[in-house]
Scaffold this active site. Structure first.
Site, mmCIF file in Angstrom:
data_model
loop_
_atom_site.group_PDB
_atom_site.id
_atom_site.type_symbol
_atom_site.label_atom_id
_atom_site.label_comp_id
_atom_site.label_asym_id
_atom_site.label_seq_id
_atom_site.Cartn_x
_atom_site.Cartn_y
_atom_site.Cartn_z
ATOM 1 N N LYS A 127 0.864 -1.186 0.000
ATOM 2 C CA LYS A 127 0.000 0.000 0.000
ATOM 3 C C LYS A 127 0.894 1.227 0.000
ATOM 4 C CE LYS A 127 -4.460 0.803 0.204
ATOM 5 N NZ LYS A 127 -5.592 -0.083 -0.109
ATOM 6 N N ASP A 167 -7.042 4.440 -4.241
ATOM 7 C CA ASP A 167 -7.686 4.307 -2.931
ATOM 8 C C ASP A 167 -8.302 5.694 -2.686
ATOM 9 O OD1 ASP A 167 -7.611 2.191 -0.509
ATOM 10 O OD2 ASP A 167 -7.509 4.172 0.381
HETATM 11 N N1 GLU Z 1 -7.401 0.276 -2.635
HETATM 12 C C1 GLU Z 1 -8.175 -0.874 -2.950
HETATM 13 C C2 GLU Z 1 -8.222 -1.801 -1.747
HETATM 14 O O1 GLU Z 1 -8.280 -1.341 -0.636
HETATM 15 C C3 GLU Z 1 -7.776 -1.533 -4.255
HETATM 16 C C4 GLU Z 1 -6.374 -1.975 -4.361
HETATM 17 C C5 GLU Z 1 -5.969 -2.471 -5.756
HETATM 18 O O2 GLU Z 1 -6.823 -2.556 -6.638
HETATM 19 O O3 GLU Z 1 -4.798 -2.766 -5.909
HETATM 20 O O4 GLU Z 1 -8.254 -3.007 -1.848
#
Ligand code: GLU
Length: 447
Positions: A127, A167
């Site tokens: 992340k 996100d």
């Molecule tokens: N931010 C999204 C999550 O919390 C998607 C992450 C992604 O698609 O890599 O899963």
């Protein structure tokens, strides 16, 4: 209660990551679930798999300088936590929000490891983000920020290494600027290096809708398991961003009535059901506050400033705003108001006290790791299409998403049953996600 060995792991996490309260909370929730796994399989403890999982493989923190429209210089902080690559390249979104600091990125990255494991697809966990506040910034400012952010981050990315997505604060527009800068710096059209791309340049059908649609599919399964459905049910969705909007859309298609949603300024109640076209126009196109929705909708809707949407009674709740938005007190009021199912569209939107209240009251509680996994799962489908230079139709992609959500739901219940905690989706999700990652790590030796 924590298993004795896990309690010393947790103490170590507290000691080594001071002040990172959201990360502590996310770790504790997983550790509370996996005690029974250690009893059944001592190999995990012997090889210190849990200790290893709690320590990110790599943490990157960098300076992001950029210039606003008036020529003033700003300095933000950028992060990428590459948490675990046992199952595939690091995968997880980027969050641009003033609340972002290392503890938030680590909580999100930690959750992402298990969520991604639970999808059954070959993606590791990571992340990133920045404390940059996109609110009120012009399009050119957003572009300059994204370009500066990627100018540092690009060296850590790659379709086989680390694949970001969006996100909070990072949507299609930002992904476009980020991908453009990556392509320019590396001189590679490496489509699979980022997901959530536009449909004109390698994006996948249903990726935009996937988190919300997936959450609605998951809740539909939870309701089915209780012998009921969305049909005619009163639903409250918090938030008014990408996840909330597409949750509302799918819930409405499945027959539910969404009576309220919210943003950081307050909430709107619309007893006839949210007018989704109007909501998309106000939030998605005009980027205005929710009060504008109520003004334009007329007498049908009421805007309530500065209060929590969780005071609106509902049968189904889909928290889709941000972490820790449902407290123990909120949960108690929701249970009194007749809430029977909760599907977390956001990451960790319910506090530990809130989860306890729901579970003790027999509410079906679908944690974010399971309920919102449709977003990242569809990102993995985007990677699959990019790798094979293919494009799938909307219908085909949506069917795949629904199958994945059904499968996650089934595995949560099955695992919870297997470990003697029937109906406990939190335990099921944590244990299933953990075992997938842990088994891969065991097979790879001391990594
Ligand atoms: N931010 C999204 C999550 O919390 C998607 C992450 C992604 O698609 O890599 O899963």
């Amino acid at each position: 209660m924590l298993h004795e060995r896990l309690s010393s792991v947790y103490d170590n996490v507290l000691r080594r990551n001071p002040g990172e309260i959201e990360f502590h909370q996310a770790v504790r929730e997983v550790l509370e679930s996996i005690g029974p796994v250690l009893g059944k399989d001592p190999e995990y403890a012997e090889h210190k798999i849990i200790e290893r999982i709690c320590e990110p493989e790599r943490q990157i923190i960098f300076r992001v300088p950029w210039e606003d429209d008036q020529g003033e210089v700003h300095i933000n902080r950028g992060f990428r936590v590459e948490f675990n690559s046992a199952l595939g390249p690091y995968k997880g979104g980027l969050r641009f929000h003033p609340s972002v600091y290392l503890g938030i990125v680590k909580f999100l990255g930690f959750e992402q490891i298990f969520k991604n494991g639970l999808t059954g697809l070959p993606i590791g966990g990571g992340k990133g983000g920045s404390d940059f506040d996109p609110k009120g910034r012009s399009d050119r400012e957003i572009m300059r920020f994204c370009q500066s952010f990627m100018t540092e981050l690009y060296r850590h990315l790659g379709e086989y290494t680390d694949v970001p997505a969006g996100d909070i604060g990072v949507g299609g527009r930002e992904i476009g600027y980020l991908f453009g800068q990556y392509k320019r710096i590396t001189n590679r059209y490496e489509s699979g290096v980022i997901t959530g791309k536009g449909l004109t340049y390698g994006g996948a059908q249903v990726r935009t809708e996937a988190t919300g649609y997936g959450c609605a599919f998951f809740v539909e399964e939870m309701l089915k398991a209780r012998g009921t459905s969305f049909d005619g049910r009163r639903v409250v969705v918090s938030g008014a961003g990408n996840v909330a909007i597409y949750s509302i859309e799918k819930v409405q298609q499945l027959g539910g009535i969404v009576v309220a949603c919210s943003d950081s300024s307050g909430y709107v109640v619309d007893e006839k059901g949210i007018d989704l076209d109007l909501l998309k126009q106000i939030k998605g196109v005009e980027r205005r506050r929710l009060s504008a929705y109520a003004e334009r909708r007329g007498t049908d809707a009421t805007f309530v400033a500065g209060r929590s949407v969780w005071e609106v009674p509902c049968e189904v709740a889909m928290p889709s705003a941000t972490e820790n938005e449902i407290t123990g007190k909120d949960a108690e009021a929701m249970v009194r108001g007749g809430c029977m199912a909760v599907g977390e569209g956001a990451n960790m939107p319910t506090t530990p006290e809130g989860i306890r209240v729901f579970q003790e009251a027999g509410v079906s509680f679908g944690p974010g790791k399971a309920a919102n996994a449709g977003g990242v799962a569809t990102s993995a489908l985007e990677m699959q299409q990019n790798a094979s230079r293919d494009r799938w139709t909307f219908e085909f992609s949506e069917r795949k998403l629904q199958e994945i959500m059904k499968d996650i739901h089934r595995r949560c219940l099955q695992t919870a049953d297997e470990y003697g905690m029937p109906g406990d989706y939190v335990a099921g999700a944590n244990i299933d996600g953990f075992k997938r990652v842990a088994d891969a790590m065991l097979a790879m030796g001391l990594i």
